[in-house]
Design an enzyme around this catalytic site. Sequence first.
Site, PDB file in Angstrom:
ATOM      1  N   SER A 123       0.863  -1.233   0.180  1.00  0.00           N
ATOM      2  CA  SER A 123       0.064  -0.040  -0.030  1.00  0.00           C
ATOM      3  C   SER A 123       0.880   1.276   0.131  1.00  0.00           C
ATOM      4  O   SER A 123       1.907   1.177   0.601  1.00  0.00           O
ATOM      5  CB  SER A 123      -0.709  -0.020   1.290  1.00  0.00           C
ATOM      6  OG  SER A 123      -1.380   1.338   1.549  1.00  0.00           O
ATOM      7  N   TYR A 148      -1.926  -1.256  11.072  1.00  0.00           N
ATOM      8  CA  TYR A 148      -2.111  -1.650   9.652  1.00  0.00           C
ATOM      9  C   TYR A 148      -1.141  -1.546   8.741  1.00  0.00           C
ATOM     10  O   TYR A 148      -0.487  -2.429   8.126  1.00  0.00           O
ATOM     11  CB  TYR A 148      -3.478  -1.329   8.951  1.00  0.00           C
ATOM     12  CG  TYR A 148      -3.563  -1.437   7.542  1.00  0.00           C
ATOM     13  CD1 TYR A 148      -3.661  -2.922   6.827  1.00  0.00           C
ATOM     14  CD2 TYR A 148      -3.446  -0.274   6.618  1.00  0.00           C
ATOM     15  CE1 TYR A 148      -3.863  -3.084   5.659  1.00  0.00           C
ATOM     16  CE2 TYR A 148      -3.551  -0.598   5.166  1.00  0.00           C
ATOM     17  CZ  TYR A 148      -3.812  -1.894   4.536  1.00  0.00           C
ATOM     18  OH  TYR A 148      -3.863  -2.113   3.350  1.00  0.00           O
ATOM     19  N   LYS A 152       2.142  -4.068   6.506  1.00  0.00           N
ATOM     20  CA  LYS A 152       2.599  -3.717   5.118  1.00  0.00           C
ATOM     21  C   LYS A 152       4.126  -3.459   4.741  1.00  0.00           C
ATOM     22  O   LYS A 152       4.924  -4.334   4.287  1.00  0.00           O
ATOM     23  CB  LYS A 152       1.772  -2.723   4.280  1.00  0.00           C
ATOM     24  CG  LYS A 152       0.299  -2.830   4.337  1.00  0.00           C
ATOM     25  CD  LYS A 152      -0.043  -4.196   3.283  1.00  0.00           C
ATOM     26  CE  LYS A 152      -1.372  -4.745   3.373  1.00  0.00           C
ATOM     27  NZ  LYS A 152      -1.588  -6.076   2.909  1.00  0.00           N
TER      28      LYS A 152
HETATM   29  P1  NAD Z   1     -10.881  -7.366   1.647  1.00  0.00           P
HETATM   30  O1  NAD Z   1     -11.006  -7.483   2.902  1.00  0.00           O
HETATM   31  O2  NAD Z   1     -11.849  -7.146   0.543  1.00  0.00           O
HETATM   32  O3  NAD Z   1     -10.318  -8.847   0.997  1.00  0.00           O
HETATM   33  C1  NAD Z   1      -9.394  -9.588   1.806  1.00  0.00           C
HETATM   34  C2  NAD Z   1      -9.748 -10.969   1.859  1.00  0.00           C
HETATM   35  O4  NAD Z   1      -9.073 -11.936   2.344  1.00  0.00           O
HETATM   36  C3  NAD Z   1     -11.391 -11.046   2.317  1.00  0.00           C
HETATM   37  O5  NAD Z   1     -12.120 -11.742   1.554  1.00  0.00           O
HETATM   38  C4  NAD Z   1     -10.943 -11.888   3.702  1.00  0.00           C
HETATM   39  O6  NAD Z   1     -12.257 -12.725   3.922  1.00  0.00           O
HETATM   40  C5  NAD Z   1      -9.770 -12.823   3.375  1.00  0.00           C
HETATM   41  N1  NAD Z   1      -8.872 -13.038   4.571  1.00  0.00           N
HETATM   42  C6  NAD Z   1      -8.688 -12.337   5.567  1.00  0.00           C
HETATM   43  N2  NAD Z   1      -7.981 -12.847   6.337  1.00  0.00           N
HETATM   44  C7  NAD Z   1      -7.912 -14.192   5.890  1.00  0.00           C
HETATM   45  C8  NAD Z   1      -7.367 -15.427   6.357  1.00  0.00           C
HETATM   46  N3  NAD Z   1      -6.516 -15.489   7.818  1.00  0.00           N
HETATM   47  N4  NAD Z   1      -7.472 -16.529   5.733  1.00  0.00           N
HETATM   48  C9  NAD Z   1      -7.845 -16.382   4.595  1.00  0.00           C
HETATM   49  N5  NAD Z   1      -8.628 -15.395   4.055  1.00  0.00           N
HETATM   50  C10 NAD Z   1      -8.415 -14.194   4.706  1.00  0.00           C
HETATM   51  O7  NAD Z   1      -9.750  -6.482   0.938  1.00  0.00           O
HETATM   52  P2  NAD Z   1      -9.340  -5.777  -0.112  1.00  0.00           P
HETATM   53  O8  NAD Z   1      -9.543  -4.493  -0.278  1.00  0.00           O
HETATM   54  O9  NAD Z   1      -9.553  -6.440  -1.290  1.00  0.00           O
HETATM   55  O10 NAD Z   1      -7.669  -5.711   0.022  1.00  0.00           O
HETATM   56  C11 NAD Z   1      -6.963  -6.858  -0.581  1.00  0.00           C
HETATM   57  C12 NAD Z   1      -5.495  -6.668  -0.059  1.00  0.00           C
HETATM   58  O11 NAD Z   1      -4.947  -5.371  -0.631  1.00  0.00           O
HETATM   59  C13 NAD Z   1      -5.066  -6.793   1.490  1.00  0.00           C
HETATM   60  O12 NAD Z   1      -4.152  -7.280   1.854  1.00  0.00           O
HETATM   61  C14 NAD Z   1      -5.269  -5.156   1.795  1.00  0.00           C
HETATM   62  O13 NAD Z   1      -4.378  -4.692   2.911  1.00  0.00           O
HETATM   63  C15 NAD Z   1      -4.431  -4.663   0.301  1.00  0.00           C
HETATM   64  N6  NAD Z   1      -4.594  -3.228   0.163  1.00  0.00           N
HETATM   65  C16 NAD Z   1      -5.850  -2.649   0.230  1.00  0.00           C
HETATM   66  C17 NAD Z   1      -6.319  -1.460  -0.158  1.00  0.00           C
HETATM   67  C18 NAD Z   1      -7.729  -0.845  -0.171  1.00  0.00           C
HETATM   68  O14 NAD Z   1      -7.897   0.225  -0.192  1.00  0.00           O
HETATM   69  N7  NAD Z   1      -8.701  -1.870  -0.531  1.00  0.00           N
HETATM   70  C19 NAD Z   1      -5.209  -0.319  -0.463  1.00  0.00           C
HETATM   71  C20 NAD Z   1      -3.758  -1.060  -0.505  1.00  0.00           C
HETATM   72  C21 NAD Z   1      -3.564  -2.461   0.030  1.00  0.00           C
END
Ligand code: NAD
Length: 334
Positions: A123, A148, A152
């Site tokens: 991120s 959080y 990362k």
């Molecule tokens: P999200 O919460 O929609 O998706 C994450 C998925 O991982 C969910 O389906 C959740 O059920 C699953 N999950 C969580 N812990 C788990 C575990 N222990 N075992 C199996 N599954 C598990 O989030 P997102 O927005 O799709 O983000 C995806 C990735 O991108 C994350 O790592 C997040 O930190 C990163 N990210 C997101 C953003 C944003 O703004 N959405 C920005 C930068 C980075």
Amino acid sequence: MILVTGGAGYIGSHTVVELLNEGKDVIVIDNFSNSKKQTLDSIKKITNKDFKFYEIDYLDREKLEKVFKENQIDSVINFAGFKAVGESVIKPLDYYINNISGALTLLDVMKKYNVKKFVFSSSATVYGEPEKIPITEDCKIGGTTNPYGTTKLYIEQILKDLYKSDNTWDIVILRYFNPVGSHESGLIGEEPNGIPNNLMPYIVRVASRQLKELSIFGNDYDTKDGTGVRDYIHVVDLAKGHIKALQKLEKDQGLFIYNLGTGNGYSVLDMVKTFEKVTGKKVPYKIAPRREGDIATCYSDPTKAKKELNWEATKTLEDMCKDAWNYIEKNGKK
Ligand code: NAD
Ligand code: UDP
């Protein structure tokens, strides 16, 4: 085969759609801690393609090993993890355990099964208070303001150490800016639990009258209109960046880091005005105090991804607003 952890989530589901559209064989694992089973059916409906799914926690080493034993996995994209900034301040251990122990378990199992191609969801938050704007990948990282963001930062360091110890790993770290919007079908999208923290989901809920008004966190920043400036990127553009990252790993060896953003900075007021224009809905707002830990301006220089991945975002802010609203309309939340 490509293993996608967290593939039922917001960015994961959009990426699985793009992978299936590219004709890739995909395996998804998810524990639905922040997503729904129904999303898997929606992915199949959009693509008319099937994929393997395991409902497991990626910290469960035994079950994870079973996935590697049963399938010929070539590469892994790791989306699984917790992502709510505010919650991470209240429950730091949950975040460190799920995100860091999860990634460590996954990497260790990959090592055991000799799977060494890895794409990681990082991120822009790793840049902390950015050294310069627009942000390039060589800007210093650190100074994260919440657990959080620190997960990362630490996972990036773990990946760098791992690569240093064994350069047969091929790793792409993708630093996302602010993903918004949803697939044009309206079948998959962003559904945060409870009251959203992020701007776009909040705007959408105000427009659909589930929430009364938007609080704009500060209008005295040193920006064009005083409100915070960010690099919003359509989630479908972001998903396509992962396809390019995998292609990079197929042809080149190394550890690579890329910003995935548009390179454009939009203010909170730009977002509100564009959303209102595109959807015809009103978004009442009030000016509230600054939110702790926020920075004034954050947007990317996406040149490196364009040059080395042949990737660039193509969707406009109007598309992002239109598609975010379309998802809510299609899902009966108006
Ligand atoms: P999200 O919460 O929609 O998706 C994450 C998925 O991982 C969910 O389906 C959740 O059920 C699953 N999950 C969580 N812990 C788990 C575990 N222990 N075992 C199996 N599954 C598990 O989030 P997102 O927005 O799709 O983000 C995806 C990735 O991108 C994350 O790592 C997040 O930190 C990163 N990210 C997101 C953003 C944003 O703004 N959405 C920005 C930068 C980075
Ligand atoms: N923001 C806001 N009101 C909200 C949510 C966010 O004014 O209810 C502002 C926030 O201060 C920032 C921008 O919108 O300037 C984007 O915030 P978000 O939480 O979506 O992303 P991040 O701050 O993590 O980049």
